[in-house]
Design an enzyme around this catalytic site. Structure first.
Site, PDB file in Angstrom:
ATOM      1  N   PHE B 119       0.851  -1.189   0.000  1.00 50.08           N
ATOM      2  CA  PHE B 119       0.000   0.000   0.000  1.00 50.08           C
ATOM      3  C   PHE B 119       0.884   1.234   0.000  1.00 50.08           C
ATOM      4  CE2 PHE B 119      -4.555   0.983   0.845  1.00 50.08           C
ATOM      5  CZ  PHE B 119      -5.095  -0.155   0.281  1.00 50.08           C
ATOM      6  N   GLN B 233      -8.437  14.401   3.204  1.00 44.92           N
ATOM      7  CA  GLN B 233      -7.659  13.610   2.252  1.00 44.92           C
ATOM      8  C   GLN B 233      -8.348  13.505   0.897  1.00 44.92           C
ATOM      9  OE1 GLN B 233      -6.779   9.144   2.814  1.00 44.92           O
ATOM     10  NE2 GLN B 233      -4.806  10.187   2.879  1.00 44.92           N
ATOM     11  N   HIS B 235      -8.196  11.236  -2.306  1.00 44.19           N
ATOM     12  CA  HIS B 235      -7.666   9.962  -2.780  1.00 44.19           C
ATOM     13  C   HIS B 235      -7.385  10.117  -4.270  1.00 44.19           C
ATOM     14  CE1 HIS B 235      -7.362   5.731  -3.758  1.00 44.19           C
ATOM     15  NE2 HIS B 235      -7.436   5.417  -2.480  1.00 44.19           N
ATOM     16  N   LEU B 245     -14.825   4.682  -5.206  1.00 47.90           N
ATOM     17  CA  LEU B 245     -13.392   4.488  -5.019  1.00 47.90           C
ATOM     18  C   LEU B 245     -12.839   3.338  -5.856  1.00 47.90           C
ATOM     19  CD1 LEU B 245     -10.814   5.177  -3.346  1.00 47.90           C
ATOM     20  CD2 LEU B 245     -11.475   3.284  -1.873  1.00 47.90           C
ATOM     21  N   GLU B 248      -6.656   1.870  -3.562  1.00 54.26           N
ATOM     22  CA  GLU B 248      -5.210   1.984  -3.705  1.00 54.26           C
ATOM     23  C   GLU B 248      -4.579   0.616  -3.995  1.00 54.26           C
ATOM     24  OE1 GLU B 248      -3.460   4.922  -1.171  1.00 54.26           O
ATOM     25  OE2 GLU B 248      -2.008   3.473  -0.459  1.00 54.26           O
ATOM     26  N   ARG B 279      -0.902   9.352  -0.481  1.00 50.11           N
ATOM     27  CA  ARG B 279      -2.010   9.879  -1.278  1.00 50.11           C
ATOM     28  C   ARG B 279      -1.902  11.362  -1.593  1.00 50.11           C
ATOM     29  NH1 ARG B 279      -6.663   6.331   1.782  1.00 50.11           N
ATOM     30  NH2 ARG B 279      -6.010   4.412   0.755  1.00 50.11           N
ATOM     31  N   HIS B 347     -11.895  12.042   0.265  1.00 46.78           N
ATOM     32  CA  HIS B 347     -11.908  10.658   0.718  1.00 46.78           C
ATOM     33  C   HIS B 347     -11.824  10.452   2.216  1.00 46.78           C
ATOM     34  CE1 HIS B 347     -11.272   6.361   0.483  1.00 46.78           C
ATOM     35  NE2 HIS B 347     -10.139   6.464   1.132  1.00 46.78           N
ATOM     36  N   ARG B 382      -3.436  10.753   6.168  1.00 42.16           N
ATOM     37  CA  ARG B 382      -3.541   9.369   6.612  1.00 42.16           C
ATOM     38  C   ARG B 382      -2.941   8.423   5.583  1.00 42.16           C
ATOM     39  NH1 ARG B 382      -7.343   5.095   5.466  1.00 42.16           N
ATOM     40  NH2 ARG B 382      -8.641   6.378   4.125  1.00 42.16           N
TER      41      ARG B 382
HETATM   42  C1  LIG Z   1     -14.706   4.099  -0.355  1.00 42.49           C
HETATM   43  C2  LIG Z   1     -13.804   4.054   0.842  1.00 42.49           C
HETATM   44  C3  LIG Z   1     -12.870   3.048   0.970  1.00 42.49           C
HETATM   45  C4  LIG Z   1     -12.049   2.974   2.085  1.00 42.49           C
HETATM   46  N1  LIG Z   1     -11.123   1.986   2.155  1.00 42.49           N
HETATM   47  C5  LIG Z   1     -10.344   1.892   3.255  1.00 42.49           C
HETATM   48  C6  LIG Z   1      -9.382   0.864   3.369  1.00 42.49           C
HETATM   49  O1  LIG Z   1      -9.222   0.029   2.487  1.00 42.49           O
HETATM   50  N2  LIG Z   1      -8.634   0.804   4.478  1.00 42.49           N
HETATM   51  C7  LIG Z   1      -8.786   1.701   5.485  1.00 42.49           C
HETATM   52  O2  LIG Z   1      -8.083   1.574   6.492  1.00 42.49           O
HETATM   53  N3  LIG Z   1      -9.693   2.678   5.402  1.00 42.49           N
HETATM   54  C8  LIG Z   1     -10.473   2.807   4.312  1.00 42.49           C
HETATM   55  N4  LIG Z   1     -11.388   3.821   4.233  1.00 42.49           N
HETATM   56  C9  LIG Z   1     -11.675   4.635   5.400  1.00 42.49           C
HETATM   57  C10 LIG Z   1     -12.558   3.851   6.370  1.00 42.49           C
HETATM   58  O3  LIG Z   1     -13.477   3.085   5.641  1.00 42.49           O
HETATM   59  C11 LIG Z   1     -13.352   4.727   7.309  1.00 42.49           C
HETATM   60  O4  LIG Z   1     -12.525   5.689   7.880  1.00 42.49           O
HETATM   61  C12 LIG Z   1     -13.978   3.907   8.410  1.00 42.49           C
HETATM   62  O5  LIG Z   1     -14.724   2.850   7.871  1.00 42.49           O
HETATM   63  C13 LIG Z   1     -14.838   4.733   9.318  1.00 42.49           C
HETATM   64  O6  LIG Z   1     -15.519   3.887  10.216  1.00 42.49           O
HETATM   65  P1  LIG Z   1     -16.340   4.467  11.430  1.00 42.49           P
HETATM   66  O7  LIG Z   1     -16.745   3.304  12.252  1.00 42.49           O
HETATM   67  O8  LIG Z   1     -15.590   5.544  12.087  1.00 42.49           O
HETATM   68  O9  LIG Z   1     -17.608   5.153  10.769  1.00 42.49           O
HETATM   69  P2  LIG Z   1     -18.759   4.631   9.770  1.00 42.49           P
HETATM   70  O10 LIG Z   1     -18.508   3.318   9.204  1.00 42.49           O
HETATM   71  O11 LIG Z   1     -18.995   5.773   8.841  1.00 42.49           O
HETATM   72  O12 LIG Z   1     -19.998   4.452  10.720  1.00 42.49           O
HETATM   73  C14 LIG Z   1     -20.702   5.539  11.231  1.00 42.49           C
HETATM   74  C15 LIG Z   1     -21.894   5.015  11.996  1.00 42.49           C
HETATM   75  O13 LIG Z   1     -22.517   6.103  12.665  1.00 42.49           O
HETATM   76  C16 LIG Z   1     -23.898   6.091  12.421  1.00 42.49           C
HETATM   77  N5  LIG Z   1     -24.372   7.475  12.524  1.00 42.49           N
HETATM   78  C17 LIG Z   1     -23.891   8.574  11.894  1.00 42.49           C
HETATM   79  N6  LIG Z   1     -24.616   9.655  12.244  1.00 42.49           N
HETATM   80  C18 LIG Z   1     -25.558   9.223  13.114  1.00 42.49           C
HETATM   81  C19 LIG Z   1     -26.617   9.866  13.817  1.00 42.49           C
HETATM   82  N7  LIG Z   1     -26.888  11.178  13.690  1.00 42.49           N
HETATM   83  N8  LIG Z   1     -27.398   9.104  14.617  1.00 42.49           N
HETATM   84  C20 LIG Z   1     -27.170   7.776  14.737  1.00 42.49           C
HETATM   85  N9  LIG Z   1     -26.189   7.131  14.094  1.00 42.49           N
HETATM   86  C21 LIG Z   1     -25.404   7.854  13.301  1.00 42.49           C
HETATM   87  C22 LIG Z   1     -24.042   5.465  11.056  1.00 42.49           C
HETATM   88  O14 LIG Z   1     -25.322   4.916  10.899  1.00 42.49           O
HETATM   89  C23 LIG Z   1     -22.973   4.376  11.137  1.00 42.49           C
HETATM   90  O15 LIG Z   1     -23.469   3.264  11.801  1.00 42.49           O
HETATM   91  C24 LIG Z   1     -12.177   3.929   3.092  1.00 42.49           C
HETATM   92  C25 LIG Z   1     -13.096   4.961   2.951  1.00 42.49           C
HETATM   93  C26 LIG Z   1     -13.874   5.057   1.812  1.00 42.49           C
HETATM   94  C27 LIG Z   1     -14.755   6.224   1.614  1.00 42.49           C
END
Ligand SMILES: Cc1cc2nc3c(=O)[nH]c(=O)nc-3n(C[C@H](O)[C@H](O)[C@H](O)COP(=O)(O)OP(=O)(O)OC[C@H]3O[C@@H](n4cnc5c(N)ncnc54)[C@H](O)[C@@H]3O)c2cc1C
Ligand code: SF4
Ligand code: FES
Lengths: 238, 568
Positions: B119, B233, B235, B245, B248, B279, B347, B382
């Site tokens: 990566f 960020q 991407h 997306l 990477e 990135r 991203h 990141r």
């Molecule tokens: C397309 C894409 C690919 C990625 N690929 C990678 C990768 O390969 N490797 C890597 O390390 N990172 C990757 N990332 C980054 C990573 O996916 C995210 O940073 C990470 O998944 C965030 O997880 P989280 O649990 O913080 O939030 P999220 O998964 O966004 O979860 C948020 C939660 O909060 C809830 N929520 C939000 N607002 C409210 C509200 N007002 N009331 C109640 N619930 C609420 C939602 O319903 C959800 O359950 C990627 C990001 C993207 C966009």
């Protein structure tokens, strides 16, 4: 390329059900989900539907399009035609417009113990388990289910018996039973071989037909049947 | 009004929230845990993560915690807190093994061990993956595991609207139960925010529709500072036109970036790491190629080609099946046969709620983990695959810390006045009001402004225009009307609120970026093109004030890696 299209949407506002037509100009490449957002943002803010990832992995956006359950985000408008009849999924209560109540669907999934069961489970000191690419392959395709409910909507057995676990839950059970790391097969077989389980399936295989992830839930149900049959015979002779 | 009492309330059921719930339940079977999310857990944004999760698994083959730490800190352009990074790299390997033990279908080597891939910005191939559906499998594994604990109660499709704090201690949250439209109050001893980032501030973004920064804005409005929000960020490879997306891992598996002359232009910008530079570096290189006229011309504007054709069908099918499927479905292109049209895309939110390395915010009993938080291990940029890793490690920390915190504590009630005030705010003043602005038009203009003024290359003059635009939109937002006046499953109400959250957050990005007169990581200013450690080796904190964010600064924690020039 642009063209006028009609979205004929079956709506429900909490009290009454009615059909409503929306006309707008769609461009080539536009998905049904983008069409729904276009309507919500420009024509009628009250239109309710679920969506999140818009890339076919979160399972939020399954609806019936011209009679067939599909993911709105993966369906191109022009692939369907110029009039699209859009309805909520079947076999689940409608809450509003295209949104159905999936709580029951998720409870059925929970009921089959869809998690790895191991006797040596040690939270504090996890160890790397070996699994060859072939062993991974044995269940991998069945682990791709996004719980969109398309199969459940198309399933005739789910339509007639509301307690039937349905294709997605049984697929989940099979996915774990087929995992070389799992030791919970017995538990799960007991759960899926009851009157609400695998023997309810009519084998129409509509589920495999409509699954947007090409998972073939019917195959999983069939294999679970075989496993349960062997399990039942074994338990008789034990 | 319904009041639900729960020792610990977790908002958000993505990777971070699910991991926190399991950690809390493992630590104590006695505490009650409410897991609230506005989507069903497996519909969270985390399922979109494709490429993988970084972890040191093979010290015997040459990887080490020090290397992972150094890669992370250098990738971060030295704005990461190094104590947190050191802790993080040591904890993540165990998380990978836990997921293995809980059923995650990690991709494997022939010998059955967990496989790893290359990566960007890494000096060892340390990204663990499950094909190119890593986040999907991680979320499903955690969700399924969470079903085993009787003291976790889920509240799916509850939209959190506010946070209640008294004497600098948290006491609960309010949420709309979407199905019924009722306002419900959760009285808690500890609250963990795990609501994800704010990707939808931008129009061209990889993020799911639901990623609107709600938790960030709710905490910010309640007086909790946001850290380093100016760092967003971009991407390098977003699919045109949707922004989906193209992971990477496409480059990790050997893909090339080419301009219209067919050149692998990265040799000019990062001769050593080429396509696998971090990135920020790759995104700037691509944008430079486009600005200087070496991009391809397409119906949606200029683009760069992501070329996988030399990898062959078999490798693409095995390692990048989702990419192939998405490119076919959403751009009508089969990457086995032709290059994929891409350009840089918004991203990741490096910034977030200010916490220390134990996920504690300045408010007692309030924790934040995952993308919503700035711990900070990502600093100004990141590294790919460090974010899912962060969710796992710090999700766990938050769950455990919350359990320790609630021991022997009593509930402090949300008062009737507070409840009535929230009910009035939401339904009478917000839903009930009439006006002539369409909230979605405001969102569209906000997205355009962010894409234009706060994109990869920034200048003071342009950003000033952006700040004015955001302020204008905030004023117009006061005058919106929500068309749907009914209570049950009112997505119109929910989205209008999300847009309000985004406007506040946009301001913190904008004001923080304008103030930072240097270039560091993802924040690049044409009028200040150099990093300035003397004045700017510090974190920004943005505090809410009605007239706009108030900025303060705090030092970066440096343990063993002194800032040096960043070359790849
Ligand atoms: C397309 C894409 C690919 C990625 N690929 C990678 C990768 O390969 N490797 C890597 O390390 N990172 C990757 N990332 C980054 C990573 O996916 C995210 O940073 C990470 O998944 C965030 O997880 P989280 O649990 O913080 O939030 P999220 O998964 O966004 O979860 C948020 C939660 O909060 C809830 N929520 C939000 N607002 C409210 C509200 N007002 N009331 C109640 N619930 C609420 C939602 O319903 C959800 O359950 C990627 C990001 C993207 C966009
Ligand atoms: S088996 Fe297929 S159709 Fe059924 S829920 Fe899973 S992904 Fe959807
Ligand atoms: S929006 Fe996620 S599957 Fe369609």
């Amino acid at each position: 390329m642009e063209r006028e299209v009609i979205f004929r949407i079956r709506r429900f506002d909490g009290e009454k059900t009615y059909w409503q037509d929306f006309r707008f100009t769609a461009r080539k490449g536009m998905t049904v989900l983008e069409g729904l957002y276009f309507i919500k943002e420009n024509l009628d803010g009250s239109l309710a539907f679920r969506a999140s990832c818009r890339m076919g992995v979160c399972g939020s956006c399954a609806v019936k399009i011209n009679g067939r359950p599909r993911l709105a985000c993966e369906t191109q408008i022009f692939d369907i035609g110029s009039t699209l009849e859009i309805e909520p999924l079947d076999n689940m209560p409608v809450l509003k417009d295209l949104i159905v109540d999936m709580d029951g669907f998720f409870r059925k999934h929970e009921a089959v113990k869809p998690y790895l069961i191991r006797r040596d489970d040690d939270y504090e000191n996890p160890k790397e388990l070996l699994q060859t690419p072939e062993e991974l392959h044995a269940y991998y395709d069945f682990s791709l289910c996004i719980k969109c409910g398309a199969c459940y909507s198309a399933c005739p057995a789910s339509a007639t018996r509301s307690d039937y676990l349905g294709p997605a839950a049984i697929t989940a059970a099979y996915r774990f039973c087929a995992d070389s790391r799992d030791e919970g097969r017995e538990d799960r077989l007991n759960l899926v071989s009851g009157s609400d389980g695998v023997w309810r399936c009519h084998f129409n295989a509509e589920c495999s037909e409509v699954c947007p992830k090409s998972i073939e839930p019917a195959k999983a149900v069939q294999r679970m049947r075989l496993m349960s049959a062997i399990h039942m015979i074994k338990s008789i002779f034990r | 009004m319904e009041v639900i009492k729960s020792d610990i309330v977790i908002i958000g059921a993505g990777l971070a929230g699910l991991r926190a719930a399991i950690a809390a339940a493992e630590k104590s079977r006695e505490v009650s845990i409410a897991l609230i999310s506005k989507t069903y857990p497996i519909r969270c944004h985390s399922v979109c993560a494709e490429g993988g999760t970084a972890a040191v698994l093979r010290e015997d083959e040459g990887d080490s915690f020090d290397l992972h730490g150094w890669d992370t800190v250098k990738g971060a352009d030295f704005l990461a807190d190094q104590d947190a990074v050191e802790f993080f790299v040591r904890e993540i390997p165990k998380e990978i093994l836990r997921l293995d033990n809980w059923g995650c279908p990690w991709s494997r080597r022939e010998d059955g061990k967990i496989a790893q891939r290359a990566f960007g910005g890494q000096s060892f191939n340390r990204t663990v993956f499950a094909a190119d559906r890593t986040g999907f499998h991680e979320v499903h594994t955690l969700y399924e595991r969470s079903l085993m604990y009787p003291n976790i109660t889920r509240y799916d499709e509850y939209f959190v609207t506010n946070l209640f704090i008294e004497d600098n201690a948290v006491k609960g949250v309010s949420a709309i139960h979407l199905k019924t439209g009722d306002l419900v109050f959760f009285n808690a001893k500890a609250v963990i925010l795990a609501t994800g980032g704010a990707g939808r501030l931008y129009g061209f973004t990889t993020y799911s529709h639901q990623v609107t920064g709600d938790g960030l804005a709710i905490a910010y409005r309640a007086g909790v500072p946001l850290k380093d929000m100016e760092f967003v960020q971009f991407h390098p490879t977003g699919l045109i036109p949707s922004g989906i997306l193209m992971t990477e891992a496409c480059r990790g598996e050997g893909g090339y970036l080419r301009n219209r002359n067919g050149e692998r232009f990265m040799e000019k910008y990062a001769p050593e790491r080429m396509e696998l530079a971090p990135r920020d570096v790759v995104a700037r290189a691509m944008w430079t190629e486009i600005i200087e006229g070496r991009g391809f011309e397409g119906p949606y504007g200029p683009y760069i080609a992501l070329d996988l054709t030399h990898l062959g069908e078999e490798k693409i099918e095995e390692r990048l099946p989702l990419i192939r499927d998405a490119a076919r479905k959403f751009a009508g292109i089969d990457p086995v046969e032709e290059p994929i049209p891409v350009k840089p895309v918004a991203h990741y939110t490096m910034g977030g709620i200010h916490t220390n390395m134990w996920t504690e915010t300045p408010v007692k009993g309030l924790y934040a983990a995952g993308e919503v938080a700035a711990v900070s291990i990502h600093g100004a940029n990141r590294l790919g695959s460090n974010s899912t890793a962060e969710c796992l490690v710090f999700g766990r920390v938050a769950g455990e810390k919350a359990v320790e915190f609630v021991q022997g504590k009593r509930f402090s009630e949300i008062t009737r006045e507070e409840m009535l005030a929230e009910e009035k705010r939401l339904f009478d003043e917000f839903l009930g009001r009439s006006g002539d602005e369409n909230p979605y038009e405001i969102k569209k203009e906000l997205n355009e402004a962010m894409d234009r003024y706060f994109w990869i290359f920034r200048t003071g003059e342009e950003m000033k225009k952006g700040i004015k635009k955001i302020q204008e939109l905030k004023r117009r937002y006061e005058n919106i009307e929500i068309v749907d006046k009914k209570r049950g499953f009112n997505t119109d109400l929910m989205q209008a609120m999300e847009i309000g959250f985004m406007l506040d957050l946009a301001e913190t990005v904008a004001v923080g970026a304008y103030a930072r007169t240097e270039s560091r990581g993802a924040h690049y200013r044409l009028d200040y093109p150099k990093r300035d450690d003397e004045n700017w080796l510090k974190h920004t904190l943005a505090y809410y004030a009605p007239e706009g964010p108030k900025l303060e600064y705090i030092p970066v924690t440096i343990t063993k890696w002194q800032p040096v020039e960043r070359k790849y």
